[in-house]
Enzyme design. Structure first.
Site, PDB file in Angstrom:
ATOM      1  N   ASP A 143      24.959  53.547  64.717  1.00 42.78           N
ATOM      2  CA  ASP A 143      26.323  53.127  65.026  1.00 42.78           C
ATOM      3  C   ASP A 143      26.764  52.051  64.038  1.00 42.78           C
ATOM      4  OD1 ASP A 143      28.658  53.154  66.707  1.00 42.78           O
ATOM      5  OD2 ASP A 143      28.024  51.196  67.445  1.00 42.78           O
ATOM      6  N   HIS A 217      33.835  62.940  64.405  1.00 43.83           N
ATOM      7  CA  HIS A 217      34.100  61.545  64.748  1.00 43.83           C
ATOM      8  C   HIS A 217      34.433  60.738  63.494  1.00 43.83           C
ATOM      9  CE1 HIS A 217      33.964  57.874  67.009  1.00 43.83           C
ATOM     10  NE2 HIS A 217      32.966  57.386  66.300  1.00 43.83           N
TER      11      HIS A 217
END
Length: 306
Positions: A143, A217
């Site tokens: 992330d 994404h």
């Protein structure tokens, strides 16, 4: 001016995010409890110098207007989105971001803040979060790969400039919890997961342009200026969860410009005009969301002493 301590350093291994409304707590009582929080923080920093204890206190637009006569340009509340998916907004008065290398210290800071006021506030969330392996979300992907890494770049991304006057070295912040459907996610093979995210799972390398789906994404969270330069935000997101399946990500990002997040969210939720949404939303669900303002240390001190 100096930024509140949690913003510019790299994330610690443990964090606790407190989101609340004042309810019956007065402004003066809030100021006293924040003073207790900072006093405990400073004492623990002296006792545990290697624990990397950091904090930030952020205010929702309504509470900020009660605390200070002026607001930074562009400060507003997040707007809900009804697109391919629904993005809710749950306004709050206060967001407290606590970070350290030890979870017991995060707990102690929360405890010092809440002591004596538990029945006077409405706690919308108190989320205990952790660094997962080498910075991976519970989906297994790293992330914040695009986060600026150097202090000057992080400051340029997150902090309001000198031109903001009294608000310089403050920051806007977006916080939103995402609940993950990991059972559904794990049914995808790795290559399918990589096409949802737009990066390789092991090395976190962005897929080539000819292989990158428009609804990945990565594709949907990239926001560019008029010259084609990508506009960054500073993420401090961390996973949370228990073994029974209540698992997800507390997404939090600091920025000098809320319009970047506005554009990013419209692109994610399919209301930016091209009819495409972020495919990751098939597997993660936003449960709340709000914008806040984080004043500089100096402005925060002025507000709390006023």
């Amino acid at each position: 001016m100096s930024a509140q301590s949690v913003i510019l350093p790299l994330p610690s291994d443990h964090a606790r995010f407190i989101v609340l409304r004042l309810k019956d707590l007065t402004i003066d009582e809030l100021k006293e409890k924040l003073a207790d929080l900072f006093s405990t923080r400073d004492r623990l920093m002296t006792q545990h110098p290697n624990a990397q204890i950091k904090t930030a206190v952020a205010f929702g637009p309504e509470l900020w207007s009660q605390l200070y006569t002026q607001s930074p340009f562009g400060f507003k509340q997040l707007a809900p989105i009804q697109g391919s998916f629904v993005m809710p907004v749950i306004p709050a008065d206060l967001l407290i971001h606590i970070a350290a290398q030890r979870t017991d210290i995060c707990f102690a800071l929360s405890q010092s803040f809440f002591d004596g006021i538990q029945n006077k506030v409405e706690v919308l969330d108190e989320r205990v979060c952790f660094r997962n392996f080498d910075g991976r979300d519970l989906t297994g992907f790293i992330d914040g790969t695009e986060n600026p890494q150097f202090p000057d770049d992080r400051a340029e991304t997150a902090l309001l400039p000198e031109e903001a006057g009294i608000f310089a070295d403050g920051s806007f912040v977006f916080a939103q919890r995402y609940a993950h459907n990991l059972e559904k996610w794990k049914k995808l093979k790795v290559d399918a997961q990589e096409h949802v995210i737009g990066r390789t799972k092991l090395e976190s390398i962005e897929l080539d342009e000819d292989e990158q789906p428009e609804n990945s994404h990565v594709s949907r969270t990239v926001v560019e200026d008029n010259d084609g330069e990508e506009l960054a935000i500073l993420r401090h997101s961390l996973p949370y969860g228990d073994g029974r399946g209540d698992q997800g990500l507390f997404f939090i990002a600091y920025t000098k410009d809320l319009s970047i997040l506005d554009s990013m969210l419209l692109r994610m939720f399919g209301t930016s005009g091209d009819g495409i949404h972020d495919r990751l939303l098939n597997f993660v669900t936003p449960t709340d969301g709000a914008y806040y303002f984080v004043p500089s240390e100096e402005l925060l001190e002025e507000v709390l002493e006023g």
